[in-house]
Motif scaffolding. Sequence first.
Motif, short mmCIF file in Angstrom:
data_model
loop_
_atom_site.label_atom_id
_atom_site.label_comp_id
_atom_site.label_asym_id
_atom_site.label_seq_id
_atom_site.Cartn_x
_atom_site.Cartn_y
_atom_site.Cartn_z
N GLU A 27 -14.33 15.17 25.58
CA GLU A 27 -15.43 15.81 26.30
C GLU A 27 -16.78 15.23 25.87
OE1 GLU A 27 -17.40 18.15 28.98
OE2 GLU A 27 -15.22 17.90 28.79
N GLN A 30 -18.01 12.16 27.85
CA GLN A 30 -18.17 12.19 29.30
C GLN A 30 -19.57 11.81 29.76
OE1 GLN A 30 -15.42 12.81 31.34
NE2 GLN A 30 -14.37 12.69 29.38
N ASP A 297 -10.66 10.45 33.05
CA ASP A 297 -9.52 11.36 32.94
C ASP A 297 -8.18 10.63 32.80
OD1 ASP A 297 -9.41 10.37 35.50
OD2 ASP A 297 -9.38 12.31 36.50
#
Length: 311
Positions: A27, A30, A297
Amino acid sequence: MKKKILASMVFLGMGLRVLPAHAAEAEACQMVRIGDVGWSDAAVTNGVAANLLAGLGYKTKTTMVTLAVAYLSLENHQLDVFLSDWEPSGASYIDPYLKRGKVERIVKNLAGARYTLAVPDYVAKQGLTQFKDIAGWASKLNSTIYGIESGNDGNKIVLDIIKANDFGLGKFHLNESSEQGMLSQVSRAVSAQKPIVFLAWEPHPMNMNFHLTYLSGGEKQFGASAEVNTIVTSGYVEKCPNVGHLLKQLTFTIPAENEMMKEVAETHAKPEKVAKDWLKAHPEAVEKWLDGVSTADGKPGLSAVKTYLDQ
């Protein structure tokens, strides 16, 4: 027999688990924060990086900073990536951070560059071809050398030359403004066929817009040639291996950068738009840069970027 089949299924299952196609990026990875020092080459290289990352599903934030603030921001983890470490001219800025292990050089993204003082060709033809010639032109030059923004590494080298009276330039003045401000001065001088000495580098559209001669004799100060490196905050590649893999493969050429910078200068289009158009026109470069790179992803990266570029 059932035990053998079951064992085989377990083995295959384990094999599938230890050999996934790609894992999704953490995360914290990102958002990719990129430093921009306001140079024309930085605008297009950052534009290329931003487009590729967007196509892979990452968000990017580009922040305008001075060179000194770029490295401080990397140290403080306020930036992740800086694509504009020009060497050897920038050594005095980055070396303390490298020695402390606060930033990392991960790839030479451009080779065969140049960064030093230059003059228009008509001035060189009159005899100003070397650093040692500048002092003799003091009155014609108004004892002035034109640089770019204050705090720039090239400016610092010129100021050090003046301070040390190297090449007899102790009484010269450095005019600090900006890249565009300096180039405006060069344009006016060329139109009037007046002498001017200024910081010049390649790649840059100035090499196509003006007939230039790069001065010799300043290799000790500026280096015989220049290269540009990609810098990341310490530990970034380990924390964000997929982005790190892309960055390590993201290398440029002088013709490619010149082409994009010239388009920006002539059309006044946004560098990100010019970079996107260039990427669409050069799929071979995209394929090379995305080899082994996945989306944020964990899906195949190349097909995702191709779809993004066609939008």
